[in-house]
Design an enzyme around this catalytic site. Structure first.
Site, mmCIF file in Angstrom:
data_model
loop_
_atom_site.group_PDB
_atom_site.id
_atom_site.type_symbol
_atom_site.label_atom_id
_atom_site.label_comp_id
_atom_site.label_asym_id
_atom_site.label_seq_id
_atom_site.Cartn_x
_atom_site.Cartn_y
_atom_site.Cartn_z
ATOM 1 N N HIS A 84 0.976 -1.602 0.241
ATOM 2 C CA HIS A 84 -0.186 0.021 -0.278
ATOM 3 C C HIS A 84 0.922 1.168 0.157
ATOM 4 O O HIS A 84 2.078 1.579 0.826
ATOM 5 C CB HIS A 84 -1.102 -0.216 0.995
ATOM 6 N N HIS A 108 1.310 5.493 -0.593
ATOM 7 C CA HIS A 108 0.991 6.564 -0.477
ATOM 8 C C HIS A 108 1.721 7.694 -1.369
ATOM 9 O O HIS A 108 2.330 9.280 -1.525
ATOM 10 C CB HIS A 108 1.277 7.312 0.900
ATOM 11 N N GLU A 152 6.239 1.635 -22.743
ATOM 12 C CA GLU A 152 6.693 -0.044 -21.956
ATOM 13 C C GLU A 152 6.738 -0.254 -21.186
ATOM 14 O O GLU A 152 6.614 -1.653 -20.429
ATOM 15 C CB GLU A 152 8.048 0.275 -22.346
ATOM 16 N N HIS A 192 -5.099 9.394 -1.948
ATOM 17 C CA HIS A 192 -4.861 9.048 -1.195
ATOM 18 C C HIS A 192 -3.864 7.988 -1.544
ATOM 19 O O HIS A 192 -3.029 8.000 -0.987
ATOM 20 C CB HIS A 192 -6.210 7.642 -1.036
ATOM 21 N N ASP A 236 -22.929 4.614 -39.601
ATOM 22 C CA ASP A 236 -23.180 3.983 -40.601
ATOM 23 C C ASP A 236 -22.956 3.841 -42.029
ATOM 24 O O ASP A 236 -21.446 4.655 -41.711
ATOM 25 C CB ASP A 236 -24.697 4.110 -41.067
ATOM 26 N N SER A 248 -26.362 -2.629 -43.720
ATOM 27 C CA SER A 248 -26.821 -3.925 -44.348
ATOM 28 C C SER A 248 -25.950 -4.086 -45.561
ATOM 29 O O SER A 248 -26.483 -5.773 -45.988
ATOM 30 C CB SER A 248 -27.874 -2.989 -44.642
#
Length: 509
Positions: free
Chosen positions: A127, A129, A152, A202, A273, A409
């Site tokens: 963890h 900071h 990279e 945080h 489209d 279509s």
């Protein structure tokens, strides 16, 4: 060894005082001193935990060493470490120290660390900071993810390569660390590929199979965060392959704003489209359809015995049988080979002419037309036509990392031909894929749901669909896509108060 035997062995006093436990404690003190110099655990913040590696014990049963909370991480010694069981029960608590030290306390991150151990079978969790991990969550206060690609150091993150998009979930901060536990668990579950979770304003939690994996990935994450921040300061977008200019109006870190004249903002994907959107309707009705109708006899004569044409014939025959059962006007039964080649071709020509005249959006017709058009394009008898603003827009979107797809279509083959043989050259390099009626009718909502699921976006609103047909716009909007209606010369009229934004040129997007 039985499960209860393993538990007894690793919790015995002799094992707790053994070399494996001591080595892991020493390792964590060393890493905390290193992380302090990197700015990851200053001011008693941050933490690290690792399992006691022992080949004789299943990983799920290995002990956990965890740094204490509220202490100077760079001054810790082995005796300051907590020892926990694989389930998170405290087996060893450090002895108190005199003033000015506070009474010992296990890391406030312990419940979060345990989620990574249990849900991902981690071998170590860090963890941090680090300033980079904090600032990167502030670039976009509304973002729920951090994204970066074509860097990279992405290769240093488990399961990722240079060309991959790295996605790290962001959860919101709380007043107390333990209150983040459920949010972190939810992020781990929602992002099965991630090895980290960012906490806004945080820091970050990073885990790996071992302490080496966790440390390596933490270094790569911090490098990538710093790169993203610097790119952002330059007005560049780290989430696009080219790292081109940021295409949205938002403050930069220096208080500047990007200068953009675009009327509409980019999504992660754009689906286009063709008729009336990228290409004049007249090209399809006045060039492509007549070419197919005029050349269907020649095409069938020349290619009759090929597997491709036989497949086209079988598909058309099946469609005609359905048409006859449904009483479709103009349907002519297609005989089988014993009636002779010319009898089969004559019936096919009659059906195809009727289908083209009725502008039927059926797969069997589109497939045959695509094969006829392929011959025309390859013989240079046909040339794809797009509006003048289309090539530049495709190039721009591609440079910005926007993935562009076609939904028409017309068959996928016909789509590739149209964009592959234009006066502007081959435009297929700017397109990521093609959808046709095999995915569903363009006026049905389910078709757009299928497309959004195929593209792998987190939510349909990350897709922008551009069409000239109102009914298609309604269907796409119902599926959650963002929609623009294209206003091009020759397009049909729209209902009054249709409620959609419109564009006359792709330069407006």
């Amino acid at each position: 060894m039985a499960a209860n035997g393993v538990t007894t062995a690793v919790t015995s006093q002799a094992y707790l005082e053994g070399s494996q436990v001591k080595q892991t404690k020493s390792l964590i003190t060393e890493l905390c001193r290193l992380f302090y110099t990197l700015g990851w655990v200053s001011g008693t913040g941050g933490s690290i935990t690792a399992k006691v590696h022992d080949d004789s014990i299943p990983k799920s049963d290995q002990l956990i060493i965890m740094s204490p909370s509220g202490v100077q991480k760079e001054r810790m010694v082995e005796e300051d470490m907590y020892v926990l069981s694989s389930k998170g029960d405290i087996l060893y608590t450090p002895f108190p120290k005199g003033y000015p030290h506070k009474p010992p306390k296990c890391s406030d991150c312990a419940p979060l660390f345990m989620k990574a151990y249990i849900m991902r079978n981690a071998g170590a969790v860090i963890h941090s900071h680090g300033m980079e991990s904090c600032l990167v969550t502030m670039l976009d206060p509304l973002a729920k993810e951090f994204r970066i690609t074509h860097m990279e150091m992405i290769k240093g993150i488990q399961g990722h390569g240079y060309y991959d998009e790295l996605v790290v979930p962001i959860i919101e901060n709380t007043a107390h660390e333990r209150e983040l536990t459920e949010a972190l668990a939810a992020a781990i579950e929602a992002y099965p590929k991630t090895t980290a979770v960012l906490v806004r304003n945080h820091g970050i939690y990073v885990w790996g199979d071992s302490w080496i994996s966790a440390k390596t990935q933490s270094e790569c994450y911090h490098y990538l965060f710093e790169a993203a921040i610097k790119l952002h300061q330059l007005g560049l977008d780290c989430s696009t392959p080219s790292h081109g200019p940021i295409q949205r109006s938002k403050p930069l870190l220096g208080g500047q704003t990007t200068n953009t004249s675009q009327k509409f903002l980019f999504q992660r994907c754009i689906v286009l489209d063709i008729e009336g959107t990228t290409t004049p309707i007249s090209f399809v009705t006045d060039v492509l359809f007549p070419y197919a109708r005029t050349n269907v006899q020649r095409h069938l004569d020349e290619t009759y015995d090929t597997d491709i044409t036989q497949d086209d014939i079988n598909l058309l025959r099946s469609q005609v049988e359905d048409d006859l059962q449904n009483g479709v006007v103009g349907a002519v039964r297609v005989p089988y080979d014993e009636a002779g080649k010319q009898a089969v071709i004559s019936a096919l020509v009659a059906n195809v002419e009727g289908m083209i005249k009725s502008d039927r959006k059926i797969t069997s017709l589109k497939q045959l037309q695509g094969h006829i058009w392929r011959t025309g394009f390859e013989k240079n008898e046909l040339k794809g036509v797009v509006f003048d603003d289309v090539p530049g827009a495709l190039e721009k979107w591609h440079a910005c990392g926007i993935k562009v797809y076609i939904y028409s279509s017309g068959s996928r083959l016909a789509q590739r031909l149209l964009f592959g043989y234009t006066d502007y050259g081959d435009l297929r390099n700017y397109l990521c894929g093609f959808f046709d009626t095999t995915v569903g009718n363009k006026k049905e909502t389910r078709s757009y749901v299928e497309i959004s699921e195929s593209l792998g976006v987190h939510k349909p609103s990350e897709i922008l669909f551009v069409t000239d047909v109102y009914q298609e716009a309604v269907a796409a909007k119902a599926a959650g896509l963002e929609v623009l209606i294209s206003l091009r010369p020759g397009n049909g009229s729209l209902p009054e108060n249709h409620g959609f934004k419109t564009v006359k040129s792709f330069s407006e997007i």
